[in-house]
Design a protein around this motif. Structure first.
Motif, PDB file in Angstrom:
ATOM      1  N   ARG A  55     -81.628  23.190 -29.201  1.00 33.58           N
ATOM      2  CA  ARG A  55     -81.079  22.597 -30.419  1.00 33.58           C
ATOM      3  C   ARG A  55     -80.642  21.134 -30.279  1.00 33.58           C
ATOM      4  N   LEU A  56     -80.913  20.573 -29.070  1.00 36.41           N
ATOM      5  CA  LEU A  56     -80.732  19.121 -28.945  1.00 36.41           C
ATOM      6  C   LEU A  56     -82.068  18.392 -29.080  1.00 36.41           C
ATOM      7  N   TYR A  57     -83.176  19.158 -29.157  1.00 33.66           N
ATOM      8  CA  TYR A  57     -84.491  18.575 -29.457  1.00 33.66           C
ATOM      9  C   TYR A  57     -84.889  17.508 -28.444  1.00 33.66           C
ATOM     10  N   SER A  58     -84.541  17.738 -27.174  1.00 35.99           N
ATOM     11  CA  SER A  58     -84.951  16.794 -26.153  1.00 35.99           C
ATOM     12  C   SER A  58     -86.271  17.226 -25.554  1.00 35.99           C
ATOM     13  N   THR A  59     -86.764  16.454 -24.601  1.00 35.58           N
ATOM     14  CA  THR A  59     -88.064  16.698 -23.978  1.00 35.58           C
ATOM     15  C   THR A  59     -87.872  17.444 -22.665  1.00 35.58           C
ATOM     16  N   THR A 101     -90.256   3.962 -34.023  1.00 38.15           N
ATOM     17  CA  THR A 101     -89.141   4.368 -33.150  1.00 38.15           C
ATOM     18  C   THR A 101     -87.902   4.699 -33.964  1.00 38.15           C
ATOM     19  N   ALA A 102     -87.578   3.815 -34.896  1.00 40.19           N
ATOM     20  CA  ALA A 102     -86.351   3.996 -35.666  1.00 40.19           C
ATOM     21  C   ALA A 102     -86.386   5.301 -36.461  1.00 40.19           C
ATOM     22  N   GLU A 103     -87.542   5.609 -37.033  1.00 42.70           N
ATOM     23  CA  GLU A 103     -87.641   6.849 -37.807  1.00 42.70           C
ATOM     24  C   GLU A 103     -87.648   8.072 -36.892  1.00 42.70           C
ATOM     25  N   SER A 104     -88.102   7.893 -35.661  1.00 41.60           N
ATOM     26  CA  SER A 104     -88.082   9.010 -34.709  1.00 41.60           C
ATOM     27  C   SER A 104     -86.665   9.269 -34.225  1.00 41.60           C
ATOM     28  N   GLN A 105     -85.978   8.210 -33.821  1.00 40.63           N
ATOM     29  CA  GLN A 105     -84.598   8.369 -33.366  1.00 40.63           C
ATOM     30  C   GLN A 105     -83.729   8.875 -34.522  1.00 40.63           C
ATOM     31  N   GLY A 106     -83.989   8.354 -35.718  1.00 40.45           N
ATOM     32  CA  GLY A 106     -83.189   8.743 -36.867  1.00 40.45           C
ATOM     33  C   GLY A 106     -83.374  10.216 -37.208  1.00 40.45           C
ATOM     34  N   ARG A 107     -84.628  10.673 -37.249  1.00 42.41           N
ATOM     35  CA  ARG A 107     -84.874  12.094 -37.571  1.00 42.41           C
ATOM     36  C   ARG A 107     -84.299  13.005 -36.491  1.00 42.41           C
ATOM     37  N   LEU A 108     -84.385  12.566 -35.240  1.00 42.37           N
ATOM     38  CA  LEU A 108     -83.806  13.316 -34.121  1.00 42.37           C
ATOM     39  C   LEU A 108     -82.305  13.495 -34.322  1.00 42.37           C
ATOM     40  N   GLN A 109     -81.643  12.449 -34.759  1.00 43.93           N
ATOM     41  CA  GLN A 109     -80.193  12.532 -34.933  1.00 43.93           C
ATOM     42  C   GLN A 109     -79.810  13.408 -36.121  1.00 43.93           C
ATOM     43  N   VAL A 110     -80.595  13.338 -37.203  1.00 45.06           N
ATOM     44  CA  VAL A 110     -80.325  14.238 -38.328  1.00 45.06           C
ATOM     45  C   VAL A 110     -80.489  15.691 -37.878  1.00 45.06           C
ATOM     46  N   ALA A 111     -81.541  15.944 -37.104  1.00 43.75           N
ATOM     47  CA  ALA A 111     -81.782  17.316 -36.638  1.00 43.75           C
ATOM     48  C   ALA A 111     -80.631  17.815 -35.766  1.00 43.75           C
ATOM     49  N   ARG A 112     -80.116  16.923 -34.912  1.00 44.14           N
ATOM     50  CA  ARG A 112     -78.984  17.334 -34.063  1.00 44.14           C
ATOM     51  C   ARG A 112     -77.732  17.584 -34.906  1.00 44.14           C
ATOM     52  N   LEU A 113     -77.489  16.734 -35.870  1.00 42.36           N
ATOM     53  CA  LEU A 113     -76.318  16.926 -36.731  1.00 42.36           C
ATOM     54  C   LEU A 113     -76.457  18.196 -37.570  1.00 42.36           C
ATOM     55  N   TYR A 114     -77.676  18.537 -37.954  1.00 37.74           N
ATOM     56  CA  TYR A 114     -77.930  19.780 -38.700  1.00 37.74           C
ATOM     57  C   TYR A 114     -77.344  20.976 -37.957  1.00 37.74           C
ATOM     58  N   GLN A 115     -77.426  20.934 -36.610  1.00 35.58           N
ATOM     59  CA  GLN A 115     -76.910  22.043 -35.800  1.00 35.58           C
ATOM     60  C   GLN A 115     -75.388  22.037 -35.712  1.00 35.58           C
ATOM     61  N   LEU A 116     -74.776  20.900 -36.022  1.00 36.34           N
ATOM     62  CA  LEU A 116     -73.327  20.817 -35.853  1.00 36.34           C
ATOM     63  C   LEU A 116     -72.556  21.189 -37.114  1.00 36.34           C
ATOM     64  N   THR A 117     -73.257  21.647 -38.147  1.00 35.89           N
ATOM     65  CA  THR A 117     -72.571  22.062 -39.369  1.00 35.89           C
ATOM     66  C   THR A 117     -73.253  23.289 -39.950  1.00 35.89           C
ATOM     67  N   ASN A 118     -72.479  24.074 -40.687  1.00 33.26           N
ATOM     68  CA  ASN A 118     -73.053  25.191 -41.444  1.00 33.26           C
ATOM     69  C   ASN A 118     -72.957  24.954 -42.940  1.00 33.26           C
ATOM     70  N   ASP A 119     -72.447  23.798 -43.325  1.00 35.38           N
ATOM     71  CA  ASP A 119     -72.206  23.527 -44.743  1.00 35.38           C
ATOM     72  C   ASP A 119     -73.538  23.431 -45.481  1.00 35.38           C
ATOM     73  N   SER A 120     -73.715  24.273 -46.515  1.00 36.13           N
ATOM     74  CA  SER A 120     -75.042  24.309 -47.133  1.00 36.13           C
ATOM     75  C   SER A 120     -75.312  23.066 -47.975  1.00 36.13           C
ATOM     76  N   GLY A 121     -74.266  22.417 -48.479  1.00 32.38           N
ATOM     77  CA  GLY A 121     -74.475  21.177 -49.228  1.00 32.38           C
ATOM     78  C   GLY A 121     -74.953  20.070 -48.314  1.00 32.38           C
ATOM     79  N   VAL A 122     -74.326  19.966 -47.151  1.00 33.23           N
ATOM     80  CA  VAL A 122     -74.756  18.968 -46.180  1.00 33.23           C
ATOM     81  C   VAL A 122     -76.187  19.247 -45.739  1.00 33.23           C
ATOM     82  N   ARG A 123     -76.468  20.507 -45.425  1.00 34.12           N
ATOM     83  CA  ARG A 123     -77.816  20.849 -44.955  1.00 34.12           C
ATOM     84  C   ARG A 123     -78.873  20.601 -46.034  1.00 34.12           C
TER      85      ARG A 123
END
Lengths: 293, 293, 293, 293, 293, 293
Positions: free
Chosen positions: C279-283, B157-179
């Motif tokens: 881009r929110l990766y929901s179900t 669960t933790a790795e699923s929720q965690g990866r989900l949040q990284v993916a969402r944050l990926y959309q909130l920035t265009n910074d190539s270093g962060v990505r």
């Protein structure tokens, strides 16, 4: 909208009062893995869900059942406290669990020392929405991310931790009334573990989500060369012996690899730079800009 | 015992400062599903574990890797804050993400209104062990029950929720270093989801634990007639259409049944009894015993 | 600005040390309804108040009195702990409350098990700003909304819950020094219940506020047809027998009505819509937009 | 036991998405005075109650109604977030509240800075059980003491603070769908303020409890000479002008008196004594006992 | 016992309202290092103290001063919020800080997005006992251990962190009224840093305590060979260059030594043993004892 | 990046299980001044630091050592719980600390009443990241402000409070295995107190920072006439006798002065003004503006 009937889903009556066990049993009510947590988690997963009706309906069904579980456990705790601490001495003499152990004129004081003081002072003999240490329930125990595979993995966890705790508490009491209710809760937790595992199967079969969550994040943006490598960061290599170190990955998309001596892939840690903005007054201190406002 | 090397596991440098994104990215550091949570969870699971060495070693390997992830994310956030709010205006003009949107002499004030004020006042431009709302990390996010199947379900669960949040944050920035750093973290989360699923397979294969958790609780003490019944507590029967409502249960020990109109199996809710101990001063008030101390 | 005198408002000295009762009595200091809560609540209500001077002055008077109550209770707890746990055995033999119950060479260990461990380890025999379960006081117990009728209703509640807890604690001790201080606090809580009820009468008489709070919200924007209806959401109609089910409403602006079978006035619950932003990766998962950044 | 119907108690649909208002409106859901608080408070008061059926039934009726209010508000918030932050720009151009104010290509960034980041990162566009600052709901907001007059005074407070907050939020939006739902909630809060005031009248009429709470604490154990004195602890005597300073007390059992210069009734503050147990290592340090273990 | 005068210790009036800065300034009121923290810390250190009168008197003096600082800051924040958000637009046009940046019809919405929503919804324009992120103050910020050297080291820290935060906030505003009050607070924090450093000197001179705290713990029970060794647990040896790596120790009782490659002095980490008590249902699962209750 | 070795830094094995002491010892693990706090504090100070390498290296060295201390203490607690509560009776008979005090058939119940219930129910015999009252560790115990003098003053405090708590716990047990580990921890805390004092000396010598923190805030903006005045806010003048009341200030920049009767330097407290914005519905209520939206 909700309605309330005036019968319990199952029995909720102890044979005897037992304020020490009442304290311990609070874990099932207001603990991290207690019934308030699953009630709130399933309600919020249901209310926030934007997909097929069968999932939402199922979530609301089980959420609503859990409100009834909270009701049973709160009532059981209130009944375990029915005889006030001041009066427990008599109950003890009459054979309650506490009474079987502690006796004579010292009973009252000893029980007072061990019970949750807030059961006397704050709730006046009622159940409290807190855990077995008196720590209040909080909504961080409610998980609803919008991604149902991530969330149902949590649900399986919650029902596993919850059933584990009921089983442990079962060993801490001999009260047949309490154990009767626990036999019901254990069975419902068995169902709910199976239910969420089945729901995960269904979700994947319906193509709604799969491993790795979230599965529609574009694969090419992930650094694929480290996506299936197990990295050994401690002495010894016992960790090489497991399923996670070789063979096909569980998502069927890669092969596990074992990296015995993982190298740092990043640069040397360097000093953060620029050193310090003077007006934040951090270390090392900097001269203030002349025209600083 | 632990040692520290002076290289990062991977890159942790943004192209440009961005205090708004620094606020949002705190979720990955001190949030419920952030890196501190998995670091602490795996450490405590490892330290408390009493079973075969390969599991303990594996837990310590991944726990130790996660300390390094905390290091990368904390550093990234500090660098996103490198130019102080007072100075961000210039950076903005030079083309940062914030600068692409907000410009002119109003920049400073607008950024101050939207950023985490504690990034200026409390940490002086450093990362904080809190989430994106500034709520402090707490150890209720650390799960270690001693039952490894219950706990590894949490880990998935933790790795699923965690990866989900990284993916969402990926959309909130265009910074190539962060990505760039996110591409590494996403891949490691892919591995870790696979790893815990593989470890669950191994645990079951090795006979250490199985569904329902805990599986060595004596079956006959569970109320078996409700152990595989899905109960419909809300209007409509869409919930009947899923895998959880019929067919063999996932543990292979029963058959799912659908109960469209579940009956209350418990008694009528009655008044708690005895009504009130006078010396708790609850309602309805009772006469005080004459010799009350 | 404040000044401190070096006399207590009233006596604060127990006859004997009693570390178990010291733990229980913490509820009056750092508990939700303890003295820190009323001190902070009245201070903030006073500081934030924008109306007639007599109310602000009265709030500051009572707030300042409460700082002195915190002082007495903190001192009492420190004195109940005066003999350290290591030494309590002797006190017990000399006739303290604990000593009356537990005796012989086992005293020390039993007391250590029941007392608040932080009274030894953290405060070194001093009072702590926490409740009887060791949970820290927090400022959510401070209520100051700017609307004085709403807030004074809270003040009546706080003095009622507070006096109730002192009365319950009175039963948990026989120490005449403690009971002496409690006789003072009980009387002050009697005054304060009366005071806030009188202040509510004054507020309404002065035309500052009335029921329903806030009374200057434009009546026509409220959905008046449900403003005086009691709705029965559970089986049975015992709830019809009360004052709340018929007759004129307490604000004198309507008539209570009893609705035995309340109908849903809203629409069928439907799926949230639109289903999911990809881009929110929901179900359920959605195809990613081609040019997604 | 509870059942769920698939219709809302009232409408819960905004005209337009508005992520800023969604953040603010969280106060009504997971705030201290929000709907989860009253739902949990009334449920626990009902479950723990030991008196006449009409009170318990009434508590359960209103508690059950409140679960439905939580449902409406959670749904409303999810709908205010329906368009993800990434897409809000278009909605803004189409005339949403945010759109009426902020325009052009900068919309997205500005909204992201002001919205609750967890609405994107953690809940994926769903409601969260937290307040408008993102602070999680916790069970200290649940009040159930066993003394119904103390608790119903809290209930009046809760409905007053709650209605006040809805009225304030009403001013922060122009959305007619949101205001339609608020007109319903405001009216229900009007009813509930009246209901608890009526219930207090009934409680007192039925002789279950009266002022001062708890009224069956033996009067002679209270220090009666300070039970009706208003004490002036700050400069000036504006506080003498109120109803609380003279005339009969509200409980009809005394006369208010004004004490312009309250004297300390306790002794000089002296040093705590005995000074320090050596093995607690407090100040001033003491010689260690020779045979110290 | 305490008294209140009706004058502020110093000025507390801003030139203009500024709801954004009101949010930021909350850090000084209800933040970890804000004025409530020092007020409560010094009060509890004073009340719990068992040593010479000059220390207790000094603690109570400064504690009482701090209540007055809380008063000033709470008042300042309420005044920064004096014009409600609905009305701030006019103030902005009239030249407030916010107004200098944001203008035209968009002002209101932008300010609403950036301000603390609870300043409107919960406190109705008053100060709140929370920090700049809206997190409630809690009593873990109160430090009183009974050991005055340990505690005065904390006091120096608190005044250092506090002055640092005032200095940072000074840069975030141009309001001359706010800066006037800050000039007073900065000076008092200068005094208080000096005061606690002087008090530490006095404590040591009076022989009440010294380094290492607690100094009367029997030296021979400490493992003296590691009491003055600096251990290098990370790559590189830059840490060898400091005062802590060689020369006499600060307590004058030893010589600093630098250990470049610290060896583990403990045994190999072994499996916890015995493996698992069956009735705790941990991993690996064990056969249940036949007569298990 | 970090690595783990499989040896403990020092011994971590008790002679006998002791669940009561396991509860008490949690203070050193998850308490405010426990090892998790210093580990996290030094890690964040190191990661956020922007100055000379020797400081950063030193911070990372000690931070990394502390992870190993957390490891030892967690292991010790798990071993103190090795015999489950159900089985402790036998251990007691065999001579454990608990057994030395409590005996006969009542042992089990008495231990259950006094131990941390979550050690059985939640962790299944493992250590928990909470304090001795079961309160979870939270990141407010992590201090990293960017100003190293402010932070190192905190570090000295943390090592003082920590060593004090170890010394107190030393008195609460006779177990020679536990005391052996404590002798190591006490010595390391002696080193760390000395280390941070030495680092402060170095910081000042290197010119990075000095008293008053922050020292580069422009002196002329501070209200210098109150920067070295001790103000007496309570009866009596014992506080005049200390080093803080006369002589040169510790920073060498002023002379201490004693103000026996400090005057208020601010204006009369007046009513906040303007009284009330009508649309916030505060007291006194105001007429609503005619065109109010």
């Amino acid at each position: 909208m909700f309605f309330h009937t005036k019968r319990f889903q199952y029995n909720a009556k102890p044979d005897n009062p037992d304020p020490i066990f009442a304290k311990q049993m609070q874990e099932l009510l207001g603990g991290q893995w207690g019934e308030i947590s699953v009630m709130m988690t399933y309600l919020f997963q249901g209310w926030n869900f934007r997909g097929p009706a069968k999932y939402r309906d199922m979530l609301m069904d089980t959420a609503t059942e859990e409100i009834g579980h909270v009701e049973m456990i709160a009532t059981m705790i209130a009944r375990l406290l029915e005889t006030s601490p001041v009066e427990t001495e008599e109950a003890a003499n009459a054979g309650g669990v506490v009474g079987a152990v502690l006796g004579g004129s010292d009973t009252q004081e000893a029980i007072l020392a061990g019970m949750n003081p807030q059961h006397a002072i704050v709730t006046g003999g009622g159940a409290a929405p807190t855990d077995s240490q008196g720590y209040p329930w909080n909504s961080r125990y409610t998980i609803a991310s919008g991604n149902l595979l991530a969330d149902m993995r949590f649900n399986v966890t919650a029902e596993s931790q919850g059933r584990l705790q009921v089983a442990r508490l079962y060993q801490l009491t001999n009260d047949s009334g309490v154990r009767d209710m626990f036999s019901f809760l254990l069975a419902r937790d068995t169902m709910h573990q199976n239910q969420w595992l089945a729901a995960i199967e269904e979700l994947e079969k319906d193509g709604l989500e799969e491993t790795p969550v979230p599965s529609n994040f574009p694969q090419e943006r992930e650094m694929s060369e480290v996506a299936y490598r197990f990295m050994n960061f401690s002495e010894g290599t016992e960790s090489q012996e497991g399923r996670w170190a070789s063979g096909p990955s569980k998502d069927g998309k890669g092969q596990f690899e074992y990296v015995a001596e993982p190298a740092a892939m990043g640069p040397q840690v360097e000093k953060l730079d620029p050193p310090v903005e003077p007006r934040l007054y951090s270390t090392p201190k900097q001269p203030m800009p002349p025209a600083s406002s």
